[in-house]
Design a protein around this motif. Structure first.
Motif, mmCIF file in Angstrom:
data_model
loop_
_atom_site.group_PDB
_atom_site.id
_atom_site.type_symbol
_atom_site.label_atom_id
_atom_site.label_comp_id
_atom_site.label_asym_id
_atom_site.label_seq_id
_atom_site.Cartn_x
_atom_site.Cartn_y
_atom_site.Cartn_z
ATOM 1 N N ALA A 116 3.572 2.246 -9.674
ATOM 2 C CA ALA A 116 4.258 1.367 -8.724
ATOM 3 C C ALA A 116 5.073 2.169 -7.724
ATOM 4 O O ALA A 116 5.091 1.865 -6.525
ATOM 5 N N ILE A 117 5.741 3.221 -8.188
ATOM 6 C CA ILE A 117 6.566 4.030 -7.287
ATOM 7 C C ILE A 117 5.694 4.811 -6.314
ATOM 8 O O ILE A 117 5.978 4.869 -5.115
ATOM 9 N N VAL A 118 4.609 5.388 -6.825
ATOM 10 C CA VAL A 118 3.719 6.166 -5.953
ATOM 11 C C VAL A 118 3.021 5.265 -4.928
ATOM 12 O O VAL A 118 3.018 5.550 -3.724
ATOM 13 N N SER A 119 2.426 4.158 -5.407
ATOM 14 C CA SER A 119 1.717 3.266 -4.487
ATOM 15 C C SER A 119 2.688 2.607 -3.517
ATOM 16 O O SER A 119 2.376 2.427 -2.329
ATOM 17 N N GLY A 120 3.890 2.265 -4.005
ATOM 18 C CA GLY A 120 4.899 1.699 -3.118
ATOM 19 C C GLY A 120 5.322 2.690 -2.058
ATOM 20 O O GLY A 120 5.523 2.330 -0.895
ATOM 21 N N GLY A 121 5.465 3.962 -2.457
ATOM 22 C CA GLY A 121 5.828 4.987 -1.491
ATOM 23 C C GLY A 121 4.783 5.140 -0.399
ATOM 24 O O GLY A 121 5.118 5.256 0.789
ATOM 25 N N ILE A 122 3.519 5.121 -0.788
ATOM 26 C CA ILE A 122 2.445 5.239 0.200
ATOM 27 C C ILE A 122 2.447 4.028 1.137
ATOM 28 O O ILE A 122 2.289 4.166 2.356
ATOM 29 N N CYS A 123 2.625 2.829 0.567
ATOM 30 C CA CYS A 123 2.660 1.619 1.396
ATOM 31 C C CYS A 123 3.821 1.678 2.387
ATOM 32 O O CYS A 123 3.683 1.307 3.555
ATOM 33 N N SER A 124 4.978 2.125 1.910
ATOM 34 C CA SER A 124 6.148 2.221 2.788
ATOM 35 C C SER A 124 5.916 3.220 3.908
ATOM 36 O O SER A 124 6.212 2.945 5.078
ATOM 37 N N LEU A 125 5.371 4.371 3.574
ATOM 38 C CA LEU A 125 5.128 5.406 4.586
ATOM 39 C C LEU A 125 4.079 4.971 5.601
ATOM 40 O O LEU A 125 4.093 5.428 6.750
ATOM 41 N N SER A 126 3.164 4.077 5.178
ATOM 42 C CA SER A 126 2.126 3.607 6.113
ATOM 43 C C SER A 126 2.722 2.794 7.259
ATOM 44 O O SER A 126 2.081 2.613 8.290
#
Length: 451
Positions: free
Chosen positions: A353-363
């Motif tokens: 969740a933290i990794v995928s959330g981080g990628i979504c946020s950076l997108s």
């Protein structure tokens, strides 16, 4: 197989499952869609849609979950005798996993606004509120930190199990959520000209009712109740044998709808009292409403300060209860399918969740190259899950229960093995076999813009 957890009380069943359904969409989407589609006229249509589609599809998932007493993927396999229908269960797990990433980001935004409100940092012109949100949401670090914090809180609840974690947390958070709703509603209704907002929300305007209104109501009932995310099926697997599925589904749908209506009684009176037209989506709660609070309560700084904190705390609780249910779908799946402990499975889901959330946020900011079909990954996952995964999962679940599963299983589960009223079963089967699939197809075609 290890003994699975169960909810300890009827109240725990209702509050936990309702908490999983109540989310940010109740606060920003329902009031806006209601106002744009005839106010009370839309609410009446929405209630009919909940009765005709929402509750029957909820019951489908509950029947599958409680009968199988397993995670969502395995539950479909058990009740479908190992057939290809198990893929529908895997679709539910996949959908919840995809949602968990980007929803954690939005949930983290609410924590940032609680903190900023408490620090007294959210004050200024309408342009300031817009710039503040844009700068924060595009920041490479801050949104990820807040998302990680919220996921960490979710993890803490999940690792303590069903009764000591999910149920206990729900018994605290849901009453607090309703208390905040009522306090904020009173504050909003005491503003000058607040009655304009009440009329806007609750006065029927049938001139705005079109075929699109019915589809919007169908879609709202569909998404508001967390259908086809695996949450209902997973939570139902923790229901005891004596839990009455029909009454539980009705109570959960009632709580979910009540939260949405109360949110509207906060937003519209406050907004229209200062002449601000509410927008939809994130801009409503992160740009428009801070401006509304500034104008409405600006002459009473202490009131503005408290109202702002309470409102974003309300949002955080709504987001957290949803995150817990979504997280639990994957945790239960990994724990049972990989035969590992609950804590280890929860750690894996939290890391994801933290990794995928981080990628979504950076997108949304510095990683603007991280896009699919011209949409940032954050927006694509939102679009893909809402418009494709959820309608498909719900449609196949109706076909599965209506046409494939032994009707004796359905009969026994809904009537609690013949101890409750039998008349509803025939209506339920009719709705699930014919009416609900047609409704879901209509929602799907509307969401992709074909009708």
């Amino acid at each position: 197989m290890r003994e699975r957890g169960n909810f300890g009380t009827k109240l725990g069943v209702i509050l936990a499952t309702a908490g999983g359904a109540v989310g940010l969409g109740n606060v920003w989407r329902f009031p806006y869609v209601t106002g744009q589609n005839g106010g009370a006229a839309f609410i009446l249509i929405y209630i009919v849609c909940v009765l005709l589609m929402g509750i029957p599809v909820m019951l489908c998932e509950m029947v599958i979950g409680r009968h199988a007493q397993a995670n969502t993927a395995r539950a479909y396999s058990i009740i479908g005798n190992g057939s290809a229908w198990k893929l529908v269960g895997y679709l539910g797990v996949l959908t919840s996993a995809l949602i968990l990433g980007y929803y954690s980001v939005v949930s983290g935004w609410t924590l940032q606004y609680v903190f900023s409100s408490a620090m007294g940092n959210i004050h200024g012109t309408p342009e300031f509120f817009k710039d503040y949100f844009t700068e924060f949401s595009n920041h490479p670090i801050k949104p990820i930190m807040w998302a990680a914090l919220l996921v960490g809180i979710t993890h803490f609840v999940i690792v303590h199990g069903v009764q000591d974690g999910i149920e206990k947390a729900s018994k605290i958070m849901m009453p607090v959520l309703f208390l905040l709703l009522l306090i904020l509603m009173v504050c909003s209704l005491t503003l000058p000209n607040a009655w304009k907002g009440v009329e806007f929300l609750l006065k029927p305007d049938f001139s705005k009712v079109t075929s699109k209104t019915f589809l919007e109501a169908l879609g709202q009932s569909f998404f508001s109740l967390s259908i086809a995310m695996g949450c209902l099926c997973t939570y139902a697997s923790y229901f005891k044998r004596e839990t009455r599925l029909l009454s539980s589904a009705v109570q959960i749908a009632t709580i979910d709808s009540l939260v949405a209506i109360l949110a509207g009684l906060i937003i519209f009176p406050a907004a229209l009292s200062v002449g601000v037209q509410p927008d939809s989506g994130p801009s409503l709660i992160f740009i428009t409403l801070p401006n509304v609070f500034e104008q409405a309560f600006g002459t009473m700084p202490i009131v503005e300060y408290v109202v702002s904190i309470m409102f974003y705390l309300l949002l955080t609780i709504a987001a957290l209860t949803s995150n817990i249910s979504i997280h639990e779908v994957s945790t239960s799946f990994l724990s049972e399918e990989l035969r590992i402990g609950r804590r280890q499975a929860a750690r894996m889901v939290t890391f994801y969740a933290i990794v995928s959330g981080g990628i979504c946020s950076l997108s949304l900011g510095m990683w603007d190259w991280c896009s699919v079909f011209g949409m940032p990954l954050f927006e694509f996952l939102d679009w893909f899950t809402a418009n494709c995964c959820l309608p498909l999962g719900a449609f196949l679940t109706c076909i599965f229960i209506g046409w494939y599963v032994d009707h004796k299983v359905v009969h026994d589960e809904i009537t609690n093995w013949g101890t409750s009223d039998l008349r509803f079963v025939h209506v339920f089967v009719l709705l699930v076999k014919y009416i609900c699939p047609l409704f879901i197809i209509g929602v799907f075609l509307h969401q992709i813009g074909w009708i």
